[in-house]
Design an enzyme around this catalytic site. Sequence first.
Site, PDB file in Angstrom:
ATOM      1  N   ARG A  57       0.800  -1.222   0.000  1.00  0.00           N
ATOM      2  CA  ARG A  57       0.000   0.000   0.000  1.00  0.00           C
ATOM      3  C   ARG A  57       0.834   1.273   0.000  1.00  0.00           C
ATOM      4  O   ARG A  57       0.594   2.184  -0.813  1.00  0.00           O
ATOM      5  CB  ARG A  57      -0.920   0.041   1.238  1.00  0.00           C
ATOM      6  N   THR A  58       1.779   1.368   0.926  1.00  0.00           N
ATOM      7  CA  THR A  58       2.489   2.642   1.080  1.00  0.00           C
ATOM      8  C   THR A  58       3.304   2.948  -0.167  1.00  0.00           C
ATOM      9  O   THR A  58       3.254   4.046  -0.721  1.00  0.00           O
ATOM     10  CB  THR A  58       3.398   2.578   2.321  1.00  0.00           C
ATOM     11  N   LYS A  87      26.262  -3.828  -0.181  1.00  0.00           N
ATOM     12  CA  LYS A  87      27.738  -3.790  -0.186  1.00  0.00           C
ATOM     13  C   LYS A  87      28.276  -3.094   1.058  1.00  0.00           C
ATOM     14  O   LYS A  87      29.472  -2.847   1.159  1.00  0.00           O
ATOM     15  CB  LYS A  87      28.224  -3.037  -1.421  1.00  0.00           C
ATOM     16  N   ARG A 108      11.238   3.690   3.795  1.00  0.00           N
ATOM     17  CA  ARG A 108      10.795   2.698   4.794  1.00  0.00           C
ATOM     18  C   ARG A 108      12.014   1.910   5.229  1.00  0.00           C
ATOM     19  O   ARG A 108      12.807   1.452   4.392  1.00  0.00           O
ATOM     20  CB  ARG A 108       9.739   1.755   4.239  1.00  0.00           C
ATOM     21  N   HIS A 136       4.724   5.679  11.604  1.00  0.00           N
ATOM     22  CA  HIS A 136       4.281   5.594  10.201  1.00  0.00           C
ATOM     23  C   HIS A 136       3.298   6.769  10.020  1.00  0.00           C
ATOM     24  O   HIS A 136       2.082   6.570   9.933  1.00  0.00           O
ATOM     25  CB  HIS A 136       3.607   4.238   9.987  1.00  0.00           C
TER      26      HIS A 136
HETATM   27  N1   CP Z   1      -0.364  -0.200   5.905  1.00  0.00           N
HETATM   28  C1   CP Z   1       0.828  -0.377   5.328  1.00  0.00           C
HETATM   29  O1   CP Z   1       1.828   0.273   5.686  1.00  0.00           O
HETATM   30  O2   CP Z   1       0.845  -1.316   4.339  1.00  0.00           O
HETATM   31  P1   CP Z   1       2.108  -1.760   3.503  1.00  0.00           P
HETATM   32  O3   CP Z   1       3.077  -2.434   4.455  1.00  0.00           O
HETATM   33  O4   CP Z   1       1.589  -2.675   2.438  1.00  0.00           O
HETATM   34  O5   CP Z   1       2.746  -0.512   2.928  1.00  0.00           O
END
Ligand code: CP
Length: 308
Positions: A57-58, A87, A108, A136
Amino acid sequence: MAVTSRMRHVIESQQFSRALLEELFARAEEIKREPHRFMGRLAGQVMAALFYEPSTRTRLSFEAAMLRLGGQTMGTDNAREFSSAAKGETLEDTIRIVSGYADVIVVRHSEEGAARRAAAVSDVPIINAGDGPGQHPTQALLDLYTIRAELAKIDGVRVAMVGDLANGRTVRSLTYLLSKFKDIKLWFVAPPQVSMRDDLKAHLDEHNVPYTETQDLDAVLPEVDVVYMTRIQKERFTDPAVYDAVKGIYRIDKNAMGRMRKYGVLMHPLPRVDEISPEVDDDPRSAYFRQARNGLHIRMALLDRLLS
Ligand code: CP
């Protein structure tokens, strides 16, 4: 690193003022209503996505958001393996390089604090797309936007956060955002092994937000407007025995839905494993797919606010 009139990096939920949240929600609604007005807004700009942990999603909603605004995207999935991190390159060096190629970087990472480290060396805005069990913040934006859309209010809502609260960056970020609103009441439903961390409870005490800790989901379901389910995150456990002891502990099925309020809302940041039965997907109170879709409009609003 307060986000006020001039937004730079997006690292944690505490940065967002209530006024800025309302502004972003209004812009997301405008984008949803009249998407053609925003086409081409970010033409000529490039977003880099560096994902050191998996995402559906993100990653894809950020990419879709940038593309729908007329910008371009580049990046690496599984950056741990497919970037020069494999590396031995540090995150800081990678960010110094990529910030010379892109206008914004979405990161991320598995380590709490990684987004802040990235921001410290970046020439362009960093957006935290999840830093381990830390935060998040853009998920929290779309979660709060969803609560507002589903209930037509945020002030006064009663929310149960359920599941892996110790490792759940989405519940942490959402709790920080909710604490900015009036008459919020929270329930933290979790076994002791993954209960809500003390830093967040101290924040709620400081802001006079009442909360109850319990393991009894059944008792909480009739009391709340929003049930926010989360996955027990296997990947965060160092001791498999602890994971085995808590996995599958909470599950919403038709029977549990029957205990929820008539106009309650069932949310989940997704992905789900077994904590929401597919048999309740068609219940009008199940908002998790609408919630995920809201991520596109909120991320469009955020990118537009950061870059235009
Ligand atoms: N909700 C969420 O962060 O989903 P993903 O891990 O798929 O990005």
